[in-house]
Enzyme design. Sequence first.
Site, PDB file in Angstrom:
ATOM      1  CE  LYS A  48      -4.204  -2.122   1.452  1.00 57.37           C
ATOM      2  NZ  LYS A  48      -3.808  -3.510   1.780  1.00 57.37           N
TER       3      LYS A  48
HETATM    4  C1  LIG Z   1      -4.495  -4.577   1.287  1.00 59.93           C
HETATM    5  C2  LIG Z   1      -3.774  -5.850   1.167  1.00 59.93           C
HETATM    6  C3  LIG Z   1      -4.207  -6.850   0.294  1.00 59.93           C
HETATM    7  C4  LIG Z   1      -5.479  -6.717  -0.526  1.00 59.93           C
HETATM    8  O1  LIG Z   1      -5.376  -5.699  -1.486  1.00 59.93           O
HETATM    9  P1  LIG Z   1      -6.711  -5.148  -2.175  1.00 59.93           P
HETATM   10  O2  LIG Z   1      -6.260  -4.017  -3.025  1.00 59.93           O
HETATM   11  O3  LIG Z   1      -7.607  -4.711  -1.046  1.00 59.93           O
HETATM   12  O4  LIG Z   1      -7.302  -6.256  -2.951  1.00 59.93           O
HETATM   13  C5  LIG Z   1      -3.436  -7.993   0.183  1.00 59.93           C
HETATM   14  N1  LIG Z   1      -2.319  -8.165   0.915  1.00 59.93           N
HETATM   15  C6  LIG Z   1      -1.869  -7.235   1.778  1.00 59.93           C
HETATM   16  C7  LIG Z   1      -0.646  -7.500   2.573  1.00 59.93           C
HETATM   17  C8  LIG Z   1      -2.580  -6.040   1.932  1.00 59.93           C
HETATM   18  O5  LIG Z   1      -2.130  -5.113   2.772  1.00 59.93           O
END
Ligand SMILES: *Cc1c(COP(=O)(O)O)cnc(C)c1O
Length: 468
Positions: free
Chosen positions: A112
């Site tokens: 993220k």
């Molecule tokens: C947020 C997250 C996901 C999922 O991503 P999306 O964009 O919500 O599908 C998967 N793995 C990790 C470690 C995350 O932080």
Amino acid sequence: MRYLSTRGEAAQLAFEDVLLAGLATDGGLYAPLAYPHVAPGEIAALAGVPYAEAAARLIAPFVSEAASEAGLPGQAEAAYASFRHRAIAPLTQIADNLFVLELFHGPTLAFKDLAMQLLGRMMNDLLEKRNLRATIVGATSGDTGAAAIEAFRGLPRVDVFILYPHGRVSEVQRRQMTTVADDNVHTIALQGTFDDAQNILKRLFRNKPFRERVALAGVNSINWARVVAQMVYYFTSGVALGAPHRRISYAVPTGNFGDVLAGYIAKRMGLPVDRLIVATNANDILARALATGRYEPRGVTPTQSPSMDIQVSSNFERLLFDATGRDHAAVRAAFASLEQSGAFEIPPAPLEAIRAEFEALSVGEAQTTAEIARTWREAGYVLDPHTATGVRAARTRLEKDPATPVVALSTAHPAKFPEAIERAIGHRPRLPEPLAARLEAPERFTVLENDEARVAAFIAERARAAQI
Ligand SMILES: *Cc1c(COP(=O)(O)O)cnc(C)c1O
């Protein structure tokens, strides 16, 4: 570039306003009027280009208003300067035609950061320009909150409020959020699930007096700027593996559908993506929706991959919008049905369109642990439990088609989930410094009941945007 709401009942906006709005006022999500096209020659020309520069080039057509576009190269440069790996998003090969795309070299060790660090710079510059303050409210299953806090901490024009499900995030995830000392950061431990937190967030956005009073801005994965920032690493990894001359599949650990939607957008822009493989844990709404055509949230099951413990995959609405031929009425009907009866049926034609590009696999807890153990044994490489679901799904794809390379997106550093790793391989991975030291700082958070009014009051009392 202008943007329209998937539900067709909110004003069309320019990029800058979409950036601040998050969710549209009609409850829909913003989508661009058209996807910009990147010609094969332009894709090939990305080879060897530094990540920040590739990001600026690929995102520019989405931003297109003169002012934002001019600021973009500097924002991208600053966003990725704090990453611990020079390549920003490096690829590692772990088996024949199987590659891991490491998206965890940012400040919070999860993918993220790649979008949030850029979003923070874009928002701050925009608020400066407009001489405004804003209040960021985010709901997190763990990683979004930490990424938002790192991206916005200390910014004079923004206050950040992060709601996370009390007791349902890992200790490292919690400490990453609660040990930040900046006054503009507020963490709320909600007595509920992630879906409860996301529900409250959606209601706050629909509450016009509140929204206006605190100048609410959204940074959840529904924010278009995040999706667009995530499109970049599909291109950079694709080019590293031979695009535009070679087709590549991507396996993506999925919760809110933002990350894998970014892969779909990269494909619409011209990247030769073969299959988009949605990996879920036991919370398998997407796998069920693709298999049966029925989108139906069930109760959330806690797993060792908590950032995917989600049963309402918000960004799926953007895919449904495109798959129905951008039929606002069909999207409205689907989400009205979801609200009234707890489910909707994807009509046959859009379901076919979705199945033509996506496949999904739900990976159980034992399989996840087995995958971490296997990859460690065969490749000497430690997968985090989220990534392990993606790698498992990638291997399943390679059994059917060994000739097309598969990139499994690694969404978190294994050290964020030490218990899961120890269970699989018998030892705990080490947290990179200086994060390890930071996490020892005192924690700050407030426990609130799962109640919209309580959360709204808490925020309004503390947001500086509401104090004028
Ligand atoms: C947020 C997250 C996901 C999922 O991503 P999306 O964009 O919500 O599908 C998967 N793995 C990790 C470690 C995350 O932080």
